[in-house]
Scaffold this motif. Structure first.
Motif, PDB file in Angstrom:
ATOM      1  N   HIS A  11     -35.712  37.541  -9.868  1.00  0.00           N
ATOM      2  CA  HIS A  11     -35.652  36.417 -10.805  1.00  0.00           C
ATOM      3  C   HIS A  11     -36.734  36.549 -11.871  1.00  0.00           C
ATOM      4  CE1 HIS A  11     -36.736  32.230 -11.956  1.00  0.00           C
ATOM      5  NE2 HIS A  11     -35.424  32.129 -12.081  1.00  0.00           N
ATOM      6  N   TYR A  22     -35.067  39.639 -19.954  1.00  0.00           N
ATOM      7  CA  TYR A  22     -34.040  39.037 -20.788  1.00  0.00           C
ATOM      8  C   TYR A  22     -34.573  37.994 -21.759  1.00  0.00           C
ATOM      9  CZ  TYR A  22     -30.100  41.360 -18.631  1.00  0.00           C
ATOM     10  OH  TYR A  22     -29.193  42.301 -18.217  1.00  0.00           O
ATOM     11  N   ASP A  52     -29.605  46.631 -15.794  1.00  0.00           N
ATOM     12  CA  ASP A  52     -28.869  46.083 -14.652  1.00  0.00           C
ATOM     13  C   ASP A  52     -28.694  47.127 -13.549  1.00  0.00           C
ATOM     14  OD1 ASP A  52     -28.627  43.741 -16.071  1.00  0.00           O
ATOM     15  OD2 ASP A  52     -26.491  43.947 -16.479  1.00  0.00           O
ATOM     16  N   GLY A  84     -26.923  39.815  -8.971  1.00  0.00           N
ATOM     17  CA  GLY A  84     -25.883  39.032  -9.641  1.00  0.00           C
ATOM     18  C   GLY A  84     -26.182  37.544  -9.644  1.00  0.00           C
ATOM     19  N   ALA A  85     -26.650  37.039  -8.518  1.00  0.00           N
ATOM     20  CA  ALA A  85     -26.959  35.608  -8.428  1.00  0.00           C
ATOM     21  C   ALA A  85     -28.127  35.238  -9.332  1.00  0.00           C
ATOM     22  CB  ALA A  85     -27.274  35.232  -6.980  1.00  0.00           C
ATOM     23  N   THR A  86     -29.170  36.063  -9.341  1.00  0.00           N
ATOM     24  CA  THR A  86     -30.333  35.727 -10.169  1.00  0.00           C
ATOM     25  C   THR A  86     -30.019  35.854 -11.661  1.00  0.00           C
ATOM     26  OG1 THR A  86     -31.214  37.967  -9.862  1.00  0.00           O
ATOM     27  CG2 THR A  86     -32.064  36.257  -8.411  1.00  0.00           C
ATOM     28  N   LEU A  87     -29.205  36.827 -12.026  1.00  0.00           N
ATOM     29  CA  LEU A  87     -28.807  36.961 -13.439  1.00  0.00           C
ATOM     30  C   LEU A  87     -27.956  35.759 -13.855  1.00  0.00           C
ATOM     31  CD1 LEU A  87     -28.751  38.560 -16.060  1.00  0.00           C
ATOM     32  CD2 LEU A  87     -26.794  39.830 -15.150  1.00  0.00           C
ATOM     33  N   HIS A  88     -27.030  35.366 -12.995  1.00  0.00           N
ATOM     34  CA  HIS A  88     -26.204  34.192 -13.293  1.00  0.00           C
ATOM     35  C   HIS A  88     -27.077  32.936 -13.403  1.00  0.00           C
ATOM     36  CE1 HIS A  88     -22.624  31.756 -13.574  1.00  0.00           C
ATOM     37  NE2 HIS A  88     -23.128  30.965 -12.641  1.00  0.00           N
ATOM     38  N   TRP A  89     -28.066  32.837 -12.540  1.00  0.00           N
ATOM     39  CA  TRP A  89     -28.979  31.689 -12.551  1.00  0.00           C
ATOM     40  C   TRP A  89     -29.649  31.556 -13.921  1.00  0.00           C
ATOM     41  CZ3 TRP A  89     -28.570  28.210  -8.979  1.00  0.00           C
ATOM     42  CH2 TRP A  89     -29.569  27.251  -8.790  1.00  0.00           C
ATOM     43  N   THR A 147     -28.373  32.636 -16.784  1.00  0.00           N
ATOM     44  CA  THR A 147     -27.377  32.292 -17.802  1.00  0.00           C
ATOM     45  C   THR A 147     -26.924  30.839 -17.720  1.00  0.00           C
ATOM     46  OG1 THR A 147     -25.507  33.060 -16.465  1.00  0.00           O
ATOM     47  CG2 THR A 147     -26.524  34.659 -17.955  1.00  0.00           C
ATOM     48  N   VAL A 148     -27.031  30.207 -16.542  1.00  0.00           N
ATOM     49  CA  VAL A 148     -26.633  28.798 -16.438  1.00  0.00           C
ATOM     50  C   VAL A 148     -27.801  27.858 -16.721  1.00  0.00           C
ATOM     51  CG1 VAL A 148     -24.709  29.215 -14.867  1.00  0.00           C
ATOM     52  CG2 VAL A 148     -26.948  28.669 -13.911  1.00  0.00           C
TER      53      VAL A 148
END
Length: 196
Positions: A94, A101, A116, A158-163, A165-166
């Protein structure tokens, strides 16, 4: 061939890495040229090429070096993937993603792909090491361990990258509460008995 242990070589590589990091903060990856890096590092292009094949190789090295420096010793020395070790892997991923990013301008698909893939690979290698180091966990089948580690590393990344972006960057407690049970329960599904 340059001597990688020569202090002058180490210093030049450091100058190149620092120049590249500064440029990433102010300029898009695709628009950074070798000439830009060389000028910022106060070296010539030939010197750059004596150390790196291209800016992609430099990006890979910086990505790997930065991520490795963030891994706590207790993760590096862990004998099993516990809840606490899993939490540390999630949090360091994270933090790395936020740094890369947000501080660096990742506006390039090629750069994002390199970062990635490199981070997922390093998570996988870290998890493989932990699983093989402790007890007999998956020791009988290294390929099996690599697959499980790849899935685990990809889930964390994947989960941390999505976190990010949201937009829930500051709620790492929620991130941990979602990702840790998923990862740890997933690991329990696979037998660790070497006879299977």
């Amino acid at each position: 061939m340059v001597n990688q242990q020569d202090p002058r070589v180490l210093r030049t590589r450091q100058l190149i890495r620092e120049a590249f990091r500064e440029l990433l903060r102010s300029k898009g990856f695709d628009s950074i040229t070798i000439n830009d890096i060389a000028q910022r590092a106060t070296i010539n292009r030939a010197t750059f090429y004596a150390h790196y094949v291209d800016k992609y190789a430099l990006l890979e090295e910086i990505t790997e070096q930065t991520f490795r420096e963030m891994i706590p010793n207790e993760v590096m020395d862990a004998l099993e993937l516990t809840d606490e070790i899993c939490d540390q892997l999630i949090l360091l991923t994270h933090l790395y993603i936020i740094d890369f990013y947000q501080i660096c301008r990742i506006d390039s698909k090629s750069m994002a792909t390199i970062v990635d893939e490199k981070i997922k690979k390093m998570l996988q290698q870290t998890i493989v090491s932990i699983l093989l180091r402790g007890g007999n966990f998956y020791r009988a089948d290294h390929y099996h361990t690599e697959i499980i580690s790849a899935m685990t590393g990809s889930a964390i990344y994947g989960a941390t990258l999505h976190w990010l972006t949201v937009g829930k960057i500051d709620r790492t407690d929620l991130l941990l509460n979602i990702v840790r049970p998923y990862v740890m329960n997933g690991l329990k599904l696979y037998p660790n008995d070497s006879s299977q």
